[in-house]
Design an enzyme around this catalytic site. Structure first.
Site, PDB file in Angstrom:
ATOM      1  N   MET A  31       0.839  -1.205   0.000  1.00 17.22           N
ATOM      2  CA  MET A  31       0.000   0.000   0.000  1.00 17.22           C
ATOM      3  C   MET A  31       0.871   1.250   0.000  1.00 17.22           C
ATOM      4  SD  MET A  31      -3.419  -0.884   2.052  1.00 17.22           S
ATOM      5  CE  MET A  31      -2.783  -0.595   3.688  1.00 17.22           C
ATOM      6  N   LEU A  34       6.593   3.019   1.579  1.00 18.47           N
ATOM      7  CA  LEU A  34       7.515   1.882   1.668  1.00 18.47           C
ATOM      8  C   LEU A  34       8.639   2.138   2.673  1.00 18.47           C
ATOM      9  CD1 LEU A  34       7.797   0.837  -2.103  1.00 18.47           C
ATOM     10  CD2 LEU A  34       6.123   0.136  -0.371  1.00 18.47           C
ATOM     11  N   GLY A  37      10.949  -2.901   5.607  1.00 13.99           N
ATOM     12  CA  GLY A  37      10.219  -4.177   5.547  1.00 13.99           C
ATOM     13  C   GLY A  37       9.814  -4.490   4.116  1.00 13.99           C
ATOM     14  N   HIS A  38       9.235  -3.486   3.441  1.00 13.26           N
ATOM     15  CA  HIS A  38       8.876  -3.665   2.024  1.00 13.26           C
ATOM     16  C   HIS A  38      10.134  -3.923   1.193  1.00 13.26           C
ATOM     17  CE1 HIS A  38       5.590  -0.839   3.489  1.00 13.26           C
ATOM     18  NE2 HIS A  38       4.884  -1.845   3.045  1.00 13.26           N
ATOM     19  N   GLN A 149       5.639 -11.876   6.859  1.00 13.29           N
ATOM     20  CA  GLN A 149       5.093 -12.598   8.014  1.00 13.29           C
ATOM     21  C   GLN A 149       4.478 -11.623   9.018  1.00 13.29           C
ATOM     22  OE1 GLN A 149       7.857 -15.111  10.385  1.00 13.29           O
ATOM     23  NE2 GLN A 149       6.592 -14.375  12.090  1.00 13.29           N
ATOM     24  N   SER A 186       6.320  -0.614  10.344  1.00 13.16           N
ATOM     25  CA  SER A 186       4.958  -0.492   9.817  1.00 13.16           C
ATOM     26  C   SER A 186       4.774   0.931   9.325  1.00 13.16           C
ATOM     27  CB  SER A 186       3.941  -0.762  10.932  1.00 13.16           C
ATOM     28  OG  SER A 186       2.661  -0.302  10.546  1.00 13.16           O
ATOM     29  N   ARG A 188       2.262   2.494   9.673  1.00 10.65           N
ATOM     30  CA  ARG A 188       1.444   3.167  10.696  1.00 10.65           C
ATOM     31  C   ARG A 188       2.277   3.655  11.886  1.00 10.65           C
ATOM     32  NH1 ARG A 188      -2.700  -0.717   8.830  1.00 10.65           N
ATOM     33  NH2 ARG A 188      -4.409   0.529   7.967  1.00 10.65           N
TER      34      ARG A 188
HETATM   35  P1  AMP Z   1       1.411  -2.974   3.468  1.00  6.89           P
HETATM   36  O1  AMP Z   1       1.987  -1.936   2.566  1.00  6.89           O
HETATM   37  O2  AMP Z   1       1.357  -2.599   4.904  1.00  6.89           O
HETATM   38  O3  AMP Z   1       0.112  -3.538   2.938  1.00  6.89           O
HETATM   39  O4  AMP Z   1       2.434  -4.191   3.409  1.00  6.89           O
HETATM   40  C1  AMP Z   1       2.822  -4.745   2.184  1.00  6.89           C
HETATM   41  C2  AMP Z   1       3.603  -6.001   2.439  1.00  6.89           C
HETATM   42  O5  AMP Z   1       4.762  -5.687   3.205  1.00  6.89           O
HETATM   43  C3  AMP Z   1       2.802  -7.036   3.248  1.00  6.89           C
HETATM   44  O6  AMP Z   1       3.051  -8.322   2.716  1.00  6.89           O
HETATM   45  C4  AMP Z   1       3.371  -6.885   4.621  1.00  6.89           C
HETATM   46  O7  AMP Z   1       3.280  -8.071   5.387  1.00  6.89           O
HETATM   47  C5  AMP Z   1       4.810  -6.546   4.322  1.00  6.89           C
HETATM   48  N1  AMP Z   1       5.415  -5.890   5.479  1.00  6.89           N
HETATM   49  C6  AMP Z   1       4.951  -4.808   6.153  1.00  6.89           C
HETATM   50  N2  AMP Z   1       5.733  -4.525   7.214  1.00  6.89           N
HETATM   51  C7  AMP Z   1       6.718  -5.459   7.217  1.00  6.89           C
HETATM   52  C8  AMP Z   1       7.846  -5.721   8.063  1.00  6.89           C
HETATM   53  N3  AMP Z   1       8.105  -4.972   9.140  1.00  6.89           N
HETATM   54  N4  AMP Z   1       8.624  -6.771   7.758  1.00  6.89           N
HETATM   55  C9  AMP Z   1       8.372  -7.552   6.678  1.00  6.89           C
HETATM   56  N5  AMP Z   1       7.343  -7.356   5.831  1.00  6.89           N
HETATM   57  C10 AMP Z   1       6.525  -6.327   6.101  1.00  6.89           C
END
Ligand code: AMP
Length: 281
Positions: A31, A34, A37-38, A149, A186, A188
């Site tokens: 989303m 970035l 984690g992304h 995860q 995150s 957030r």
């Molecule tokens: P989002 O943009 O929050 O929808 O996340 C996109 C992808 O990134 C999802 O598969 C999440 O699980 C992954 N993701 C988000 N935060 C982390 C993190 N701290 N470590 C690993 N993957 C993450």
């Protein structure tokens, strides 16, 4: 970095790459906003696929009416730079109308699983996730799709969806990336005040304590959950949403932790809802 805006451009791009034998397509759905984690997902995709598409789409159907859809951070320019630096070939950044054409009435829902964990406290959330991810998988036709995860319940729901629909993509799950003090990254986290940021460390502390207890032979659900609850209860601005020990595939509660069990926490830190988890060894 090339930015694709339409489903037909993404499909055309994917099919073009595939014309050369040996090429493979990786998809990293996000989303946006970035962070590292992304980036780890994008790097994993680039390491195992010859071409990687990163989707950046704040998906309205996975937000509840009182959630943060309108104020969710949108940082496309920086996202493209991060995606490119970590090995992405293209960014797919469609409009809402592109993924949900006027009159759209088709949804994908995994029954049962979608009402567990985050699905219990965010009704309709996983229906939005499975709907958008199926649209992305159908459009990009990837060999592999990469997820974190960090969203462990989402992984369970998506694995069920891919199996049920007999989709071709392999789901690859990447480890949780954390700040040096333990907080799971995150988008957030940007909402947290300095005091909330400090209190939020209780989530990863509770996760580490659970791992230590399980490693020392304590496998009872009630004890693991109560210990985590006490760690979170020490913070004045934290309110627990759920703390659960479940089977990672079915998301059903288990009384005794076994290798592969999912221990998951969701908690409000002030007005921000954070999640963290561990897959027990
Ligand atoms: P989002 O943009 O929050 O929808 O996340 C996109 C992808 O990134 C999802 O598969 C999440 O699980 C992954 N993701 C988000 N935060 C982390 C993190 N701290 N470590 C690993 N993957 C993450």
């Amino acid at each position: 970095m090339e930015i694709l805006r339409s489903v037909s451009e993404l499909r055309q791009w994917s099919r073009e790459q595939r014309k050369n034998e040996g090429n493979s397509i990786g998809l990293v759905p996000t989303m946006g906003a970035l962070h590292a984690g992304h980036a780890s997902l994008i790097r994993a995709a680039a390491a195992s696929c010859s071409h990687v598409a990163v989707s950046v789409f704040v998906n309205p159907t996975q937000f509840g009416p009182n959630e943060d859809y309108a104020r969710y951070p949108r940082t496309l320019e920086a996202d493209c730079a991060l995606a490119e630096a970590n090995g992405a070939s293209v960014v797919f950044a469609p409009s809402v109308e592109e993924l949900y054409p006027a009159g759209a009435a088709t949804f994908v829902e995994v029954e049962g699983l979608s009402n567990r964990l985050d699905g219990a406290s965010r009704p309709g959330h996983f229906r939005g996730v499975t709907t958008v991810v199926s649209k992305l998988l159908i459009a990009a036709e990837p060999d592999r799709a990469f997820f974190g995860q960090k969203d462990a319940a989402q992984v369970a729901v998506l694995r069920r969806m891919v199996a049920d629909l007999r989709l071709a993509a392999e789901i690859v799950v990447c480890p949780i990336v954390r700040e040096s003090d333990g907080l799971a990254l995150s988008s957030r986290n940007a909402y947290l005040s300095p005091s909330e940021r400090t209190q939020a460390l209780a989530l990863s502390r509770a996760i580490r304590k659970t791992e230590a207890l399980a490693a020392s032979g304590q496998h009872r659900d009630a004890i693991l959950i109560e210990t985590a609850r006490q760690i979170l209860a020490a913070e004045p601005d934290i309110r627990v949403d759920y703390i659960e020990l479940v089977n990672w595939a079915t998301l059903e509660p288990v009384e005794t932790a076994a290798p592969g069990s999912l221990f998951a926490i969701a908690a409000w830190v002030g007005a921000t809802r954070l999640i963290d988890n561990t897959i027990l060894a």
